[in-house]
Design an enzyme around this catalytic site. Structure first.
Site, short mmCIF file in Angstrom:
data_model
loop_
_atom_site.label_atom_id
_atom_site.label_comp_id
_atom_site.label_asym_id
_atom_site.label_seq_id
_atom_site.Cartn_x
_atom_site.Cartn_y
_atom_site.Cartn_z
N VAL B 36 0.83 -1.21 0.00
CA VAL B 36 0.00 0.00 0.00
C VAL B 36 0.87 1.26 0.00
O VAL B 36 0.51 2.28 -0.59
CB VAL B 36 -0.94 -0.01 1.24
CG1 VAL B 36 -1.60 1.35 1.44
CG2 VAL B 36 -1.98 -1.10 1.09
N GLY B 187 -23.67 -29.46 4.96
CA GLY B 187 -23.37 -28.05 5.19
C GLY B 187 -23.20 -27.24 3.92
O GLY B 187 -22.80 -26.08 3.96
N GLU B 190 -27.99 -24.17 3.13
CA GLU B 190 -28.49 -23.61 4.38
C GLU B 190 -29.77 -24.34 4.78
O GLU B 190 -30.43 -24.98 3.95
CB GLU B 190 -28.86 -22.13 4.18
CG GLU B 190 -27.80 -21.32 3.50
CD GLU B 190 -27.09 -20.38 4.47
OE1 GLU B 190 -27.53 -20.28 5.63
OE2 GLU B 190 -26.10 -19.77 4.06
N LYS B 205 -25.98 -11.62 -8.51
CA LYS B 205 -24.66 -11.63 -9.15
C LYS B 205 -24.78 -11.35 -10.64
O LYS B 205 -23.96 -10.63 -11.22
CB LYS B 205 -23.97 -12.96 -8.88
CG LYS B 205 -23.63 -13.14 -7.40
CD LYS B 205 -23.29 -14.58 -7.06
CE LYS B 205 -22.87 -14.69 -5.58
NZ LYS B 205 -22.74 -16.12 -5.17
N GLY B 316 -16.93 -19.02 1.01
CA GLY B 316 -16.06 -19.43 2.10
C GLY B 316 -15.37 -18.23 2.70
O GLY B 316 -15.11 -17.24 2.03
#
Lengths: 441, 441
Positions: B36, B187, B190, B205, B316
């Protein structure tokens, strides 16, 4: 944008890529103006023989590249290739504060340090998306999107000619020589294919990828390079028999102490990188295995992001021009908003490890005498060199047997010595195929 | 960078993604400072229940998100999700000139116009790489690398849950209900899977992708949406029999007059776009077909660049955090060099075409009586609706026959009417499977 000062562009070179750049700048002019926030104006095109470029506006052509670079342009786009005079032009342009967009992989792989320093000194931009994997947006993700992550490996098919040849050998079983001939006939290989088949082109790209991925200055001379001329039909067949395929890979890998320990080379050295180009067997289930013909693809692994792949056309006039014009939009927009793109990031300065000390894995396929004790003799040589064996397959035939061994990771030097010594065992009739294995744990 | 003022960051939300963002900012602190050009300092983390976040520094936790946003931070990172209060916080932050990094697809798909306007008014940055396809660097290539090209189609697998379910149905032949149950148990789905299986997540999206690809403002409400609940084992089997597989696709397509003409809908209308989410059959040889399980991939076609694919982990904590921190590095660097990233690009303002007028292709699988004249009756219905047939396969069985028809492109409305009418023919015993076909010419 009425009243907005145009961004003036000098184009150096007008071959296949340059012609397409001119076409995109013309066809997309309105779009580009909207995207940049100012008109993008082609101020001149430097070529050697103006009368050979009838497809671009004659008024823009000049043979005086130096004068064009020194004129009041904002951006210099270079698609000439080769080290000189491109290097002189671009250093001069950057020093004068003009932003540069280049597709010149050889130049970047040799002189990126000098170019970046010139850019930094004047605050100009240096963009080069087209230098690696043509149209595939790859360098921008590496330089920017993954800037918050820690990249551990970049492994790619970055040369279309060699991938075309290896794909061909894999599907037909033909020899390297025959397949190269076919590729030349079809226009996929140059009359002098050295730069491609001997891995020079891929090595330049590997140097650029390693520099960006590991924030270290890597040049083409740092890259271990082996071409595909020695890949035999037997290698391809051996790969197939094991559910693998052979690809020429550019591999840039972070080597940590843990990897060293695993490869029996734990010498307490700090982190380093391995940058290499060589043919390797990869599993047919690996995403890179299904990259056929002249396509390119680059597989990236990062700590947090996990595995990613970028796939597309690696060469050709229009795809390369798309990448060039994408960069041109970025540097032009940076000028309009008085911003600037990423600088050289070489703060990590990781050392490049010699190939002999790089951890690799080997596949070795042998013709051996079919008698008791052969496997134990061969296995003893592996043990002697501290190379551990991952898998063995022995198949008896009439009076001899085939023995296929895949190793765990060891240093490349230890693996080479092992193979040399095994080749000299009396029970070994022929070393059929030796090749590195990638893309599996 | 001694003396360089730190970039102060507010983090809103600290679930799976937020926790990983904190970890990356801590573990990579030295690297991030180098990239940065200034230290990146976490100024505070807004959460609802501070005592539930033992894995991050307690001193940074606050329940007062408003005060944190209003404090002297430079950048606001939002990983809370949902429309409110995220929208209020981010508009406030942008209006105050603070740059924003968000992973909030729902918010962007609804209110990107408002957010971009606030960013433009103050000159702040708005970055959102993590909102689509998690860690895959996709939005930056679309916004920047391909800015000089003309994108014609974006087609992607952008929801991991539905891809996991469809991959499972494809490999086991099980029903949708059984496979969803398995996905929930493991898993991958949901407890309430509506947002995923009904295509809401993918539609958000698709709206974001279409906005960027076509420089037009597209919201989730513009997206035609069909989920996967109606995909049957028979559909999967029908796809398999033809060398195809079923995927839930987000499709953003430029529709030109030429496509209209081909689809028999040449109404002289100007260029428009079709944005839709629905299950579709694609050839097993298509690059998207080998995207299995919870992985995401997006296939992009552009005039000059040709075909590209971006592949990786779509969700994730760590992958999403990688994308968030990549954006954070970009906006922080922009502040250090007083630059700024790309603004909203909506200049093309292409209209979104209603689904009925979008050109699509259908696969139709029928159980018919095995008697003469059936094919001609069915074919007549197609002709009546101006739908032309690309391929027919008829297979006789004991007393009935299976008839499979794949059409050329036609308007979706014409195809729907055709299917309705065919279902009513006396010779048609059952309409076994009707599905759109993508990824082939």
């Amino acid at each position: 944008m009425p009243g907005q000062k145009p961004i003036k562009v000098a184009l150096l070179g007008c071959g296949t890529v340059g012609t397409e750049v001119v076409r995109l700048l013309t066809d997309q002019a309105a779009d580009l103006t909207a995207r940049v926030g100012a008109p993008v104006e082609l101020a001149g095109i430097a070529v050697r023989k103006p009368n050979k470029h009838r497809e671009v506006p004659a008024a823009l052509l000049t043979t005086d590249a130096d004068a064009l670079v020194e004129s009041d342009v904002d951006v210099v786009v270079e698609v000439v290739g080769g080290i000189e005079p491109a290097r002189t032009w671009l250093v001069k342009a950057l020093a004068a504060g003009k932003s540069v967009v280049t597709a010149n992989k050889a130049l970047l792989a040799e002189h990126s340090g000098e170019l970046f320093q010139a850019a930094d000194a004047s605050g100009a931009d240096l963009y080069f998306e087209a230098a690696v994997a043509g149209a595939i947006p790859l360098l921008r993700p590496l330089r920017e999107s993954l800037a918050g992550d820690r990249i551990t490996r970049v492994m790619g098919i970055v040369n279309g000619t060699t991938n075309f040849i290896l794909s061909g050998m894999d599907s037909t079983g033909a020899s390297y020589a025959e397949t190269l001939e076919e590729a030349t006939r079809l226009g996929y290989a140059e009359a002098d294919p050295t730069a491609d088949v001997d891995g020079y082109d891929a090595a330049s790209k590997a140097a650029i990828l390693a520099s960006l991925a590991f924030h270290s200055r890597v040049t083409a001379a740092d890259v271990h390079r082996e071409g595909i001329a020695s890949v035999s039909a037997a290698d391809i067949a051996a790969a197939k028999a094991l559910g693998r395929t052979v690809k020429l890979l550019a591999i840039c890998e972070r080597v940590t102490g843990a990897a060293d320990e695993q490869a029996g080379a734990g010498n307490g050295a700090g982190e380093s990188i391995s940058v290499r180009v060589h043919p390797a067997m990869i599993p047919r289930t690996h995403p890179l295995a299904s990259v056929h013909g002249a396509f390119n693809a680059v597989f990236v692994e990062a700590d947090a992001a996990g595995e990613m792949m970028f796939y597309g056309q690696g060469a050709g006039g229009a795809p390369t021009a798309s990448a060039v014009v994408g960069d041109l939009v970025a540097v032009a927009r940076n000028r309009v908003v008085s911003g600037r793109g990423p600088r050289e990031s070489a703060y990590a300065a990781l050392p490049v490890r010699p190939m002999g000390q790089a951890p690799t894995r080997y596949h070795i396929s042998l013709d051996v005498a079919d008698r008791p004790g052969v496997l134990s003799q061969v296995a003893a040589v592996f043990a002697e060199h501290d190379v551990s064996i991952a898998a063995v397959r022995q198949e008896g035939r009439v009076d001899d047997a085939s023995l296929v061994i895949v190793t765990h990771a060891a240093t490349d030097a230890a693996l080479r010595s092992t193979v040399d010594k095994i080749g000299g065992l009396p029970a070994v009739r022929e070393v059929v195929s030796v090749m590195r294995v990638e893309g599996e744990e």
